[in-house]
Design an enzyme around this catalytic site. Structure first.
Site, PDB file in Angstrom:
ATOM      1  N   ILE A  48      62.756  44.023  72.907  1.00 31.66           N
ATOM      2  CA  ILE A  48      61.316  43.973  73.178  1.00 31.66           C
ATOM      3  C   ILE A  48      60.672  42.694  72.663  1.00 31.66           C
ATOM      4  O   ILE A  48      59.909  42.042  73.370  1.00 31.66           O
ATOM      5  CB  ILE A  48      60.591  45.199  72.533  1.00 31.66           C
ATOM      6  CG1 ILE A  48      61.264  46.510  72.939  1.00 31.66           C
ATOM      7  CG2 ILE A  48      59.097  45.187  72.885  1.00 31.66           C
ATOM      8  CD1 ILE A  48      61.111  46.898  74.387  1.00 31.66           C
TER       9      ILE A  48
ATOM     10  N   LYS B 115      48.687  54.967  63.671  1.00 32.71           N
ATOM     11  CA  LYS B 115      47.955  53.695  63.755  1.00 32.71           C
ATOM     12  C   LYS B 115      47.855  53.245  65.211  1.00 32.71           C
ATOM     13  O   LYS B 115      46.788  52.859  65.683  1.00 32.71           O
ATOM     14  CB  LYS B 115      48.700  52.628  62.959  1.00 32.71           C
ATOM     15  CG  LYS B 115      48.255  51.197  63.239  1.00 32.71           C
ATOM     16  CD  LYS B 115      48.978  50.160  62.405  1.00 32.71           C
ATOM     17  CE  LYS B 115      50.279  49.739  62.996  1.00 32.71           C
ATOM     18  NZ  LYS B 115      50.245  48.778  64.092  1.00 32.71           N
TER      19      LYS B 115
ATOM     20  N   ARG C 192      46.109  41.633  66.474  1.00 31.79           N
ATOM     21  CA  ARG C 192      46.127  41.377  67.898  1.00 31.79           C
ATOM     22  C   ARG C 192      45.707  42.582  68.727  1.00 31.79           C
ATOM     23  O   ARG C 192      45.305  42.452  69.861  1.00 31.79           O
ATOM     24  CB  ARG C 192      47.479  40.869  68.335  1.00 31.79           C
ATOM     25  CG  ARG C 192      48.642  41.475  67.610  1.00 31.79           C
ATOM     26  CD  ARG C 192      49.914  40.895  68.096  1.00 31.79           C
ATOM     27  NE  ARG C 192      50.174  41.261  69.472  1.00 31.79           N
ATOM     28  CZ  ARG C 192      49.666  40.790  70.575  1.00 31.79           C
ATOM     29  NH1 ARG C 192      48.860  39.936  70.540  1.00 31.79           N
ATOM     30  NH2 ARG C 192      49.975  41.198  71.750  1.00 31.79           N
TER      31      ARG C 192
ATOM     32  N   LEU D 220      49.509  40.028  80.938  1.00 33.82           N
ATOM     33  CA  LEU D 220      49.487  41.240  81.775  1.00 33.82           C
ATOM     34  C   LEU D 220      48.124  41.928  81.702  1.00 33.82           C
ATOM     35  O   LEU D 220      47.635  42.477  82.694  1.00 33.82           O
ATOM     36  CB  LEU D 220      50.600  42.193  81.345  1.00 33.82           C
ATOM     37  CG  LEU D 220      52.014  41.617  81.457  1.00 33.82           C
ATOM     38  CD1 LEU D 220      53.050  42.630  80.994  1.00 33.82           C
ATOM     39  CD2 LEU D 220      52.312  41.168  82.886  1.00 33.82           C
TER      40      LEU D 220
ATOM     41  N   ARG E 103      53.697  36.972  71.803  1.00 31.12           N
ATOM     42  CA  ARG E 103      52.857  38.136  72.161  1.00 31.12           C
ATOM     43  C   ARG E 103      51.692  37.763  73.094  1.00 31.12           C
ATOM     44  O   ARG E 103      50.526  37.875  72.765  1.00 31.12           O
ATOM     45  CB  ARG E 103      52.371  38.818  70.895  1.00 31.12           C
ATOM     46  CG  ARG E 103      53.511  39.076  69.951  1.00 31.12           C
ATOM     47  CD  ARG E 103      53.651  40.290  69.169  1.00 31.12           C
ATOM     48  NE  ARG E 103      53.083  41.507  69.546  1.00 31.12           N
ATOM     49  CZ  ARG E 103      52.672  42.403  68.632  1.00 31.12           C
ATOM     50  NH1 ARG E 103      52.707  42.061  67.377  1.00 31.12           N
ATOM     51  NH2 ARG E 103      52.194  43.559  69.011  1.00 31.12           N
ATOM     52  N   PRO E 104      52.011  37.252  74.253  1.00 37.29           N
ATOM     53  CA  PRO E 104      50.960  36.891  75.214  1.00 37.29           C
ATOM     54  C   PRO E 104      50.182  38.110  75.700  1.00 37.29           C
ATOM     55  O   PRO E 104      50.591  39.250  75.461  1.00 37.29           O
ATOM     56  CB  PRO E 104      51.758  36.269  76.356  1.00 37.29           C
ATOM     57  CG  PRO E 104      53.115  36.850  76.249  1.00 37.29           C
ATOM     58  CD  PRO E 104      53.359  37.078  74.793  1.00 37.29           C
ATOM     59  N   VAL E 105      49.070  37.848  76.366  1.00 40.98           N
ATOM     60  CA  VAL E 105      48.264  38.945  76.929  1.00 40.98           C
ATOM     61  C   VAL E 105      48.075  38.731  78.427  1.00 40.98           C
ATOM     62  O   VAL E 105      47.102  39.218  79.020  1.00 40.98           O
ATOM     63  CB  VAL E 105      46.896  39.077  76.218  1.00 40.98           C
ATOM     64  CG1 VAL E 105      47.082  39.592  74.804  1.00 40.98           C
ATOM     65  CG2 VAL E 105      46.134  37.748  76.225  1.00 40.98           C
TER      66      VAL E 105
HETATM   67  C1  EPZ Z   1      52.367  47.803  70.841  1.00 34.54           C
HETATM   68  O1  EPZ Z   1      52.192  46.398  70.812  1.00 34.54           O
HETATM   69  C2  EPZ Z   1      52.414  48.241  69.389  1.00 34.54           C
HETATM   70  N1  EPZ Z   1      51.154  47.911  68.740  1.00 34.54           N
HETATM   71  C3  EPZ Z   1      53.582  47.548  68.677  1.00 34.54           C
HETATM   72  O2  EPZ Z   1      53.625  48.054  67.350  1.00 34.54           O
HETATM   73  C4  EPZ Z   1      54.873  47.932  69.396  1.00 34.54           C
HETATM   74  O3  EPZ Z   1      55.950  47.254  68.784  1.00 34.54           O
HETATM   75  C5  EPZ Z   1      54.779  47.530  70.865  1.00 34.54           C
HETATM   76  O4  EPZ Z   1      53.616  48.153  71.468  1.00 34.54           O
HETATM   77  C6  EPZ Z   1      56.003  47.956  71.655  1.00 34.54           C
HETATM   78  O5  EPZ Z   1      56.171  49.329  71.555  1.00 34.54           O
HETATM   79  C7  EPZ Z   1      50.081  48.722  68.955  1.00 34.54           C
HETATM   80  O6  EPZ Z   1      50.156  49.703  69.658  1.00 34.54           O
HETATM   81  C8  EPZ Z   1      48.815  48.345  68.248  1.00 34.54           C
HETATM   82  P1  EPZ Z   1      53.650  45.398  74.375  1.00 34.54           P
HETATM   83  P2  EPZ Z   1      51.840  45.603  72.188  1.00 34.54           P
HETATM   84  O7  EPZ Z   1      52.478  44.904  75.122  1.00 34.54           O
HETATM   85  O8  EPZ Z   1      50.986  46.451  73.025  1.00 34.54           O
HETATM   86  C9  EPZ Z   1      55.306  41.325  76.093  1.00 34.54           C
HETATM   87  C10 EPZ Z   1      53.722  47.915  65.027  1.00 34.54           C
HETATM   88  O9  EPZ Z   1      54.632  47.545  64.261  1.00 34.54           O
HETATM   89  N2  EPZ Z   1      53.978  41.198  76.719  1.00 34.54           N
HETATM   90  O10 EPZ Z   1      54.285  46.695  74.764  1.00 34.54           O
HETATM   91  O11 EPZ Z   1      51.361  44.257  71.815  1.00 34.54           O
HETATM   92  C11 EPZ Z   1      55.242  41.257  74.568  1.00 34.54           C
HETATM   93  O12 EPZ Z   1      55.266  39.910  74.130  1.00 34.54           O
HETATM   94  C12 EPZ Z   1      53.419  47.113  66.269  1.00 34.54           C
HETATM   95  O13 EPZ Z   1      53.019  48.948  64.852  1.00 34.54           O
HETATM   96  C13 EPZ Z   1      53.757  40.156  77.620  1.00 34.54           C
HETATM   97  O14 EPZ Z   1      54.650  39.345  77.889  1.00 34.54           O
HETATM   98  O15 EPZ Z   1      53.299  45.485  72.818  1.00 34.54           O
HETATM   99  C14 EPZ Z   1      56.477  42.022  74.154  1.00 34.54           C
HETATM  100  O16 EPZ Z   1      57.591  41.154  74.209  1.00 34.54           O
HETATM  101  C15 EPZ Z   1      54.273  45.866  66.378  1.00 34.54           C
HETATM  102  N3  EPZ Z   1      52.530  40.033  78.185  1.00 34.54           N
HETATM  103  C16 EPZ Z   1      56.604  43.094  75.237  1.00 34.54           C
HETATM  104  O17 EPZ Z   1      55.804  42.634  76.343  1.00 34.54           O
HETATM  105  C17 EPZ Z   1      51.507  40.908  77.923  1.00 34.54           C
HETATM  106  O18 EPZ Z   1      50.409  40.746  78.486  1.00 34.54           O
HETATM  107  C18 EPZ Z   1      56.067  44.452  74.825  1.00 34.54           C
HETATM  108  O19 EPZ Z   1      54.757  44.232  74.349  1.00 34.54           O
HETATM  109  C19 EPZ Z   1      51.747  41.955  77.009  1.00 34.54           C
HETATM  110  C20 EPZ Z   1      52.993  42.093  76.426  1.00 34.54           C
END
Ligand code: EPZ
Length: 430
Positions: free
Chosen positions: A337, A22, A100, A133, A129-131
């Site tokens: 995380i 996925k 998201r 970055l 889950r901010p964006v």
């Molecule tokens: C991806 O989410 C996955 N989703 C998540 O899987 C997975 O848990 C996560 O990576 C970590 O491995 C997909 O790939 C669709 P991150 P993503 O950006 O990209 C913070 C599942 O169950 N952050 O690596 O959203 C964030 O809040 C899902 O399949 C910021 O602060 O995760 C988190 O605490 C759940 N600012 C950490 O970083 C940002 O701009 C890691 O998030 C982006 C993220």
């Protein structure tokens, strides 16, 4: 809403075909926006999140053709996507809030069309889950970005995005994917430092390179992309789902069974296999994937801490906790995380688990057995952890709100029933 009824206590034995990932398929689908030629993806899993992303792309004007049976055998499905005549650069709130990962259209839209209006995804059950970055990285490439009315309004300079060096203050899978895609069409070289190393990043890079992108270092923490004028047609097979494979590995361990996970790549969950050695769970690589079973009957408690790849994946934390609930001894599970990824704890405790949460750590004291109970799914991975617990528990477990489960596990009751699980989906007509 559908429920899943499970009668536990039966060891799972047999083969399970692992589906396409996925978390690889979602960015791969968004990548079609980078070209006006057709992107063909094979081994596409049949999941709710995939349908949500396809609907989002369709409302942008992407022409989509989907064929092949739903998850038939190891082939999965084939999808053809053509973004040759995009009609909208807006990703609306009512679609983005459902999933998201929709934010992954932002980078490609700005890179190819010079602008985009994408709803902020908002938080979800496991955290805000901010964006930020994703936004900071695009700004580093020259995009002007405003936040207005819950939307990200992004605009590239007249000449398009320009390559830049961007250092991630923390590892982000989605931001790495968004920026890697945007950089493919930016002018000059982009270097992403402290980039995510998940196998899904490598799979996305492999597809982008097949489309004509120039990318080096994907899978390491330093990715270099040299922009090109355009990307062309390509065909790409979605990599196997390491989280699905890890989940079913724990299903074998928790039921005292023996599962052969076809298409699973042990290298993609090495941290999990390593963590489970002292727990006396045996992983054995085979020609077609890998086998998982207990070494000699007893499970032992082990400590794990979730980390970015190649560390222990946060997406297997809940499943690991279920396993540790029936191990001998104690286990400390620390989630580094996400802020709120212990919602499976109260549900597991309803089944007799002994868990104490201290901030981002949970102390699990193994109990001889769990007992079946009605439980509530709260998010995708929490819901599957309750399925695992139900498979091991004495008696009947009914997992409610399994729409969470359908987001990430293709045909879960068929796959597990074929290995001996006593599971039944109860369709709610109301
Ligand atoms: C991806 O989410 C996955 N989703 C998540 O899987 C997975 O848990 C996560 O990576 C970590 O491995 C997909 O790939 C669709 P991150 P993503 O950006 O990209 C913070 C599942 O169950 N952050 O690596 O959203 C964030 O809040 C899902 O399949 C910021 O602060 O995760 C988190 O605490 C759940 N600012 C950490 O970083 C940002 O701009 C890691 O998030 C982006 C993220």
């Amino acid at each position: 809403m559908d429920k899943l009824r499970i009668r536990g206590g039966r060891p799972l034995i047999g083969d399970i075909q692992i589906s396409g990932a996925k978390n690889a398929a979602l960015p791969l689908l968004a990548a079609c926006l980078l070209s006006d030629e057709t992107l063909t993806l094979t081994n596409l899993p049949h999941l709710a999140d995939i349908s949500t992303m396809a609907n989002l792309l369709a409302q942008h004007g992407v022409d989509i053709r989907l064929n092949g049976d739903e998850g038939a055998g190891s082939q999965g499905r084939t999808i053809e996507l053509n973004a040759g005549s995009i009609t909208s650069l807006e990703a609306p709130y009512d679609l983005v809030r459902k999933m998201r990962a929709s934010v992954l259209v932002l980078g490609p839209l700005v890179a190819r069309f010079g602008q985009a209006k994408v709803s902020l995804p908002g938080g979800c059950a496991i955290g805000p889950r901010p964006v930020d970055l994703h936004i900071k990285g695009l700004q580093a490439m020259g995009a002007q970005i405003e936040i207005e009315g819950g939307y990200v309004l992004a605009k590239a300079p007249a000449g398009g995005l320009t390559g830049a060096e961007f250092v991630f203050p923390q590892v982000s899978v989605g931001a790495t994917e968004n920026l890697m895609m945007a950089a493919c069409l930016a002018k000059g070289q982009t270097t992403l430092v402290n980039a995510a190393r998940e196998p899904e990043i490598g799979d996305l890079a492999k597809c982008l390179i097949a489309m004509g992108a120039v990318i080096e270092g994907a899978g390491t923490d330093r990715i270099r992309i040299t922009g090109v004028d355009r990307l062309h047609a390509a065909t790409h097979e979605v990599v196997g789902d390491r989280i699905e494979a890890g989940t079913y590995a724990m299903a074998a361990a928790i039921t005292g069974g023996d599962l052969h996970l076809l298409g699973g790549k042990l290298d993609h969950i090495r941290a999990v296999a390593t963590a489970l050695v002292p727990a006396e769970v045996v992983f054995q690589e085979t020609e077609q994937g890998f086998r998982v079973r207990r070494a000699n009957g007893a499970l032992h408690g082990v400590d794990v801490m979730t980390e970015p790849f190649p560390g222990f994946p946060t997406d297997l934390q809940a499943q690991m906790m279920s396993l540790m609930c029936v191990a001998q001894g104690a286990s400390m599970i620390t989630e580094t995380i996400f802020e709120n990824r212990f919602m499976h704890v109260p549900e597991l405790m309803r089944m007799g688990a002994n868990i104490t949460v201290h901030g981002s750590s949970a102390l699990v004291r193994g109990v001889p057995k769990l007992t079946g109970a009605p439980v509530m799914a709260t998010d995708l991975r929490a819901s599957v952890s309750l399925v695992l617990a139900g498979l091991a528990a004495e008696g009947e477990t009914v997992v409610n709100r399994i729409y969470h489960l359908d987001r990430g596990y293709e045909r879960i009751e068929q796959k597990l029933s074929a290995c001996g699980a006593d599971m039944e989906r109860l369709r709610e007509t109301s």
